[in-house]
Design an enzyme around this catalytic site. Structure first.
Site, PDB file in Angstrom:
ATOM      1  N   ALA A 171     -97.486 -31.595  64.832  1.00  0.00           N
ATOM      2  CA  ALA A 171     -96.275 -30.822  65.102  1.00  0.00           C
ATOM      3  C   ALA A 171     -95.506 -31.464  66.244  1.00  0.00           C
ATOM      4  CB  ALA A 171     -96.632 -29.374  65.441  1.00  0.00           C
ATOM      5  N   ASN A 196     -89.780 -29.591  69.436  1.00  0.00           N
ATOM      6  CA  ASN A 196     -88.336 -29.572  69.660  1.00  0.00           C
ATOM      7  C   ASN A 196     -87.880 -28.169  70.056  1.00  0.00           C
ATOM      8  OD1 ASN A 196     -88.279 -32.282  68.549  1.00  0.00           O
ATOM      9  ND2 ASN A 196     -88.422 -31.318  66.551  1.00  0.00           N
ATOM     10  N   HIS A 236    -100.033 -24.370  70.854  1.00  0.00           N
ATOM     11  CA  HIS A 236     -99.715 -25.599  71.600  1.00  0.00           C
ATOM     12  C   HIS A 236     -98.204 -25.828  71.641  1.00  0.00           C
ATOM     13  CE1 HIS A 236    -100.690 -29.927  72.709  1.00  0.00           C
ATOM     14  NE2 HIS A 236     -99.430 -30.038  72.309  1.00  0.00           N
ATOM     15  N   GLU A 237     -97.586 -25.798  70.485  1.00  0.00           N
ATOM     16  CA  GLU A 237     -96.151 -26.111  70.427  1.00  0.00           C
ATOM     17  C   GLU A 237     -95.314 -25.054  71.137  1.00  0.00           C
ATOM     18  OE1 GLU A 237     -95.433 -29.044  69.595  1.00  0.00           O
ATOM     19  OE2 GLU A 237     -97.461 -29.371  68.876  1.00  0.00           O
ATOM     20  N   HIS A 283     -95.106 -25.595  74.801  1.00  0.00           N
ATOM     21  CA  HIS A 283     -94.151 -26.655  75.149  1.00  0.00           C
ATOM     22  C   HIS A 283     -92.736 -26.126  75.351  1.00  0.00           C
ATOM     23  CE1 HIS A 283     -96.391 -30.299  75.174  1.00  0.00           C
ATOM     24  NE2 HIS A 283     -96.752 -30.260  73.909  1.00  0.00           N
ATOM     25  N   GLU A 298     -98.424 -32.189  78.049  1.00  0.00           N
ATOM     26  CA  GLU A 298     -99.440 -32.176  77.000  1.00  0.00           C
ATOM     27  C   GLU A 298    -100.753 -31.553  77.477  1.00  0.00           C
ATOM     28  OE1 GLU A 298     -98.672 -32.543  74.131  1.00  0.00           O
ATOM     29  OE2 GLU A 298     -96.845 -33.729  74.158  1.00  0.00           O
TER      30      GLU A 298
END
Length: 1030
Positions: free
Chosen positions: A411, A414, A446-447, A450, A469
């Site tokens: 993934a 964005n 996780h995404e 971000h 990360e």
């Protein structure tokens, strides 16, 4: 980042709307400065001819004229977009790659009725430029590894036209730039795009700055504009570039993918810009420090839709079947997480309690089946969780999740448009295992992290990529604990899936610090590895533990609040966390402690030795743990004995029925004596309680014997986490020569009474590399027999799961089901006869009835075992099912099962088919090759295939983060003979280009395998023979 690809709908944009958006941004309904230069007619020019004196008439006249001007603008801009469209369509007829040498025809022409000509395009720097920098005795700015600091972008206005029928696109980017230091050169990034025209104008209405020439400098992937005069400091300018390029058939930049629906192949375009690939889609300042706002418009055929980071403000439909979507302006952001997509997808949506609209876009058949519903629902809950945990609201009005068939990563985060490969976001509960559900969950967690760590607050430079990360990887476990509190992910599964795994890698002499210097573009790719992700996460977990979780959380809240919409470096984090500790009366210099962990490679091994003359005194020493102890004598950097860490060692004392509360000892010297209360001859010591620290612990042999005895008598006195930690430490200490080979095998004898999943999982992971070292030896059956003996009791106790097609995965008892799956996998892998019979029976029933009644959680084990044991017809049946099924989760395990065959002809056939993108997706081909390499019957085949196809593989995956290193490691990690080591070294000599660090790591790993065979193999077999005869 953890990306995977899927199909997206495209939307179109009209030039008129783009112009209006740019004007509104500059505070008027008219055109901003640079646009005014291009269209020729200005209201003030017309006003000079108006002589009517009555105010009412004057106002009416001005209104009429303003309407005429707007109409003229619309016509002119429409012509401009048509020129772009026509030329880009012509570009598709050219087979050449978009570049700076004119191989791709022009996509648009600047209107030069007003303003200066755009200058001449050159192939390379002109003699005049070269001579100027020779006189200055300085390297030209375009030859430097980083962009020069004299300019910074403030805003991008980007207009794109996407032509999906011939996979080309053209664009016009207008960048508002601020000049910090005077210069007549504009240097920004551009790669594999064809530049048609360039224009520079002052932000105000004072006219154009004449462009002398422009050229691409491919060595550094930059585009250089040479001006006739210098830009002035503290002034703003507008840079306009018109360009065109291909929508590539690869995995980076703006690329295309496809899927089949109702027998028809459909295409989509999607972006992957991280870390340095935005420059392939538009000229830009492609470094994370250069944050700017973006206004994007996309023109496309009306049969598609388009997506970007922000919601669509307006869509303009044209009579010729095209539509232009204008997206809202973004907040300040870096280029690497800008995104767009053009696709034929449909969606489902939900809304958070704070009004954030969450949509999941996927293939229409996947949406219809509800395959995205699970991801959509947990995304809503996770946004609310993060908003509460960080005390910082999600920053955008929407978040789209896009599931694509082809993508280089699991993934990509964005901002507002996160892209996932279908296998990591689509989930059908009727055919998905708990393991698959867990994978999907953690990638989404996780995404979403971000969106705060990475998007809202961005690392200053790639040397600290772990700042985003590492946090996202750590929060995979914290966020999953929020969704499933009983799973204990952060306290337990983190150990086996992160800590134990990354310590294998970080114990190599070829490892590197978590923060490492980055200069070249190739260095940027190199820092995206498990050291940044997993070691970063492990250090964050250790930091949270010794700070206290509530203080740590408060520090993160302050860090995000202070640096939101900006950039931060590691010292910014350390300072904020130190301040958080001060608020609760603790004074610890976090930077002083953590610099040793982030700026040094590797990790320490702590050795705790009892004092023979005084019961309560222990000697605690530290040294750099490394698998190849000989490397310390051959490598001066490793042997200089300068590696020191400030280590938060937690320690406890136990006996047969009780363990004391933990105490913390800060170890900062090579060796230290410490007094441990309540330590006597019958008690044992246990260090690194619950494995919160990033280090290994060794003891004197007497203490190991006491710990083994405790596990055999009453293992529950020692926590689940520490039981798993003892297993992992023992196996790895033995592998590196710090312990006798029998100690870890003696430890796992207690497993017949172990009812918790985590120690079994740790044992399984520790046994796997040992198994691969031995699986081609003549005495392998001795090792095999010993492991089966340890597994047999628990296998009989647990039995097989019943078919649970109608049960919810989430309601399943996670720990129990995962334990049963682990034991069944070990039993089948090592040849338990009942396990083999059960797997064969289940496969036969599926083939005869054409109904798959195999329990979901063990399907991968059954498929692999069946293919391995049964005839070619079973392989062909699985191959047929792989082609016919559409569910992403099932497709993945069917493909991997095909690699389990004992038939070398079938394995060779599969290897050759893996490079056909129409049959096996690009990102899945790597897994096929690696799984064949793990099969002892196919290891040499995969190694030979890898060498023969290296040029093809390197061309396909060389630029994609992780993919080449994953492939190199997967194919070579279990080579263990002198002959294979020599083959590897000779191969590297033949193909020197690319992947140097991955090959260096591969050589070290194979050398360690060969050394272990020579030094320890016979010792291990002798002990096994003796153990089995008693």
């Amino acid at each position: 980042m953890a990306l995977d690809q899927k199909r997206e709908k495209s939307a179109s944009v009209t030039p008129m709307m783009i112009e209006e958006d740019a004007a509104l941004r500059n505070g008027s309904r008219g055109l901003s400065g640079q646009w005014a230069d291009a269209v020729g007619v200005r209201p003030r020019t017309t006003e000079r001819h108006i002589t009517v004196h009555k105010r009412l008439v004057l106002g009416f006249a001005i209104s009429i004229l303003a309407l005429l001007v707007v109409t003229m603008i619309a016509v002119l801009l429409s012509v401009r977009f048509e020129e772009c469209s026509t030329a880009a369509a012509a570009a598709a007829d050219s087979p050449g790659r978009a570049s700076g040498n004119g191989s791709l025809p022009g996509a648009a022409r600047l209107n030069h009725d007003a303003g200066e000509p755009p200058g001449r395009q050159e192939e390379a720097p002109g003699e005049e430029e070269e001579e100027e920098w020779q006189r200055r005795r300085q390297p030209p700015p375009w030859t430097q590894l980083r962009l020069p600091r004299h300019l910074r972008p403030l805003h991008y206005n980007l207009m794109l036209s996407a032509f999906m029928e011939n996979f080309t696109f053209c664009g016009e980017v207008n960048v508002q730039i601020e000049c910090l230091n005077a210069s007549r050169y504009i240097v920004l990034h551009a790669h594999r795009v064809h530049i048609q025209a360039v224009q520079v104008a002052e932000d105000k209405l004072s006219g154009a700055v004449r462009v002398s020439s422009f050229f691409l400098y491919p060595q550094n992937q930059v585009f250089v504009v040479v001006l006739n005069r210098s830009l002035e400091a503290r002034r703003s300018y507008n840079l306009k570039i018109i360009y065109s390029a291909l929508i590539e058939n690869e995995l980076l930049g703006f690329f295309r993918s496809s899927y089949v629906l109702h027998g028809e192949r459909r295409f989509l375009g999607v972006t992957q810009f991280s870390p340095t690939h935005a420059r392939k889609a538009f000229p830009c300042f492609d470094e994370p420090i250069y944050k700017a706002t973006f206004k994007i418009s996309i023109k496309h055929q009306a049969t598609y839709l388009s997506l970007s980071n922000m919601p669509v403000e307006t869509s303009v439909f044209e009579e010729d079947g095209w539509v232009t979507d204008h997206f809202s302006q973004t907040p300040l952001m870096s280029t690497y997480y800008l995104a767009w997509a053009v696709c034929n997808f449909t969606y489902r949506e939900t809304t958070t309690k704070n009004g954030v609209v969450v949509r999941l876009y996927a293939r229409p058949d996947a949406i219809r089946r509800g395959s995205g519903d699970y991801a959509l629902n947990i995304t809503r809950r996770l946004i609310e969780f993060y908003e509460d945990y960080f005390k910082v609201p999600y920053s955008l009005p929407k978040l789209d999740l896009l599931a694509v068939p082809k993508h280089p990563y699991a993934a990509m985060e964005n901002w507002g448009l996160s892209v996932f490969v279908e296998q990591r976001i689509l989930l059908d509960p009727s055919i998905s295992s708990i393991s698959y559900l867990l994978d999907v969950t953690m990638v989404i967690v996780h995404e979403l992290c971000h969106q705060w760590f990475g998007d809202l607050v961005t690392p200053v430079w790639w040397e600290d990529v772990w700042l985003k990360e590492g946090f996202a990887h750590y929060f995979e476990f914290v966020g999953t604990d929020y969704l499933y509190p009983g799973w204990n992910m952060e306290k337990q599964r983190f150990l086996t899936d992160v800590l134990h795994e990354v310590m294998l890698l970080d114990g190599l002499a070829s490892s590197h610090p978590v923060s490492q210097e980055v200069q070249r573009a190739t260095d940027i790719d190199r820092v995206f590895d498990w050291i940044a992700y997993k070691k970063g996460a492990a250090l964050i977990r250790m930091l949270a533990s010794f700070m206290g979780h509530s203080v740590f959380q408060m520090g993160l809240q302050d860090y995000l609040t202070i640096h939101k919409y900006g950039n931060a470096a590691r010292n910014d984090l350390w300072n904020t966390l130190s301040e958080a500790l001060k608020k609760v009366g603790k004074f610890v210099n976090i930077q002083e402690v953590m610099d040793q962990w982030t700026l040094q490679m590797g990790y320490p091994i702590i050795t705790v030795m009892r004092n023979e003359t005084a019961d309560n005194i222990v000697l605690i020493s530290q040294e750099h743990f490394i698998y190849d102890i000989d490397a310390k004598t051959t490598d001066p950097d490793l042997g200089n004995n300068s590696y020191l860490w400030q280590i938060p060692l937690t320690i406890a004392v136990g006996n047969t029925s009780h363990i004391s509360s933990e105490a913390i000892i800060w170890v900062s010297n090579k060796s230290e004596h410490h007094r441990i209360a309540a330590l006597d001859e019958t008690s044992w010591l246990l260090g690194n309680i619950n494995q919160t620290g990033y280090f290994r612990v060794n003891y004197d042999v007497r203490n190991w014997r006491l710990l083994i005895d405790q596990l055999m008598r009453n293992h529950e006195v020692i926590s689940v986490s520490n039981r798993a930690g003892l297993i992992d430490d023992a196996f790895n200490l033995a592998r590196a020569g710090y312990l006798p080979q029998n100690i870890p095998l003696e430890i796992i004898r207690y497993l017949s009474e172990e009812k918790d999943f985590l120690p079994w999982h740790a044992a399984s992971r520790a046994l796997y590399p040992l198994d691969k070292l031995l699986d081609r030896t003549e005495n392998y059956n001795i090792f095999n027999e010993y492991i089966l003996k340890q597994v047999a009791t628990m296998y009989l106790k647990l039995g097989w799961p019943t078919n649970n097609l109608n049960r919810s995965l989430v309601q399943a008892a996670y720990q129990h089901e995962e334990l049963r799956r682990e034991v069944i996998m070990l039993a089948c892998s090592f040849g338990n006869k009942h396990c083999h019979q059960q797997a064969a029976t289940l496969i036969s029933d599926w083939i005869s009835s054409n109904r798959n009644r195999i329990p979901l959680n063990v399907r991968d084990v059954v498929y692999c075992t069946g293919v391995s044991l049964m005839d070619e017809d079973v392989w062909e049946f699985i191959w047929m099912k792989f082609h016919s099924i559409t569910a992403a989760s099932e497709k993945k395990i069917l493909l991997e099962a095909l690699t389990c065959s004992d038939d070398r002809n079938l394995l060779n056939r599969l290897l050759n088919l893996s490079l056909n993108s129409e049959i096996v997706l690009d990102q899945d081909a790597i897994d096929v090759i690696i799984h064949v390499a793990r099969n002892p019957h196919g290891r040499d085949l995969a190694w030979k295939f890898f060498r023969e196809k290296w040029k093809i593989l390197n061309a396909r995956y060389g630029e994609a983060l992780f993919m080449n290193s994953k492939l190199i490691s997967g194919v070579t990690e279990f080579l263990n003979t002198e002959e294979e080591l020599n083959e590897l070294k000779n191969f590297i000599k033949s193909y020197k280009e690319g992947a140097a660090s991955s090959f260096s790591r591969a050589v070290e790993t194979v050398e360690a395998n060969v050394r272990w065979q020579m030094l320890y193999k016979e010792e291990l077999f002798q002990w096994l023979r003796k153990s089995l005869t008693h």
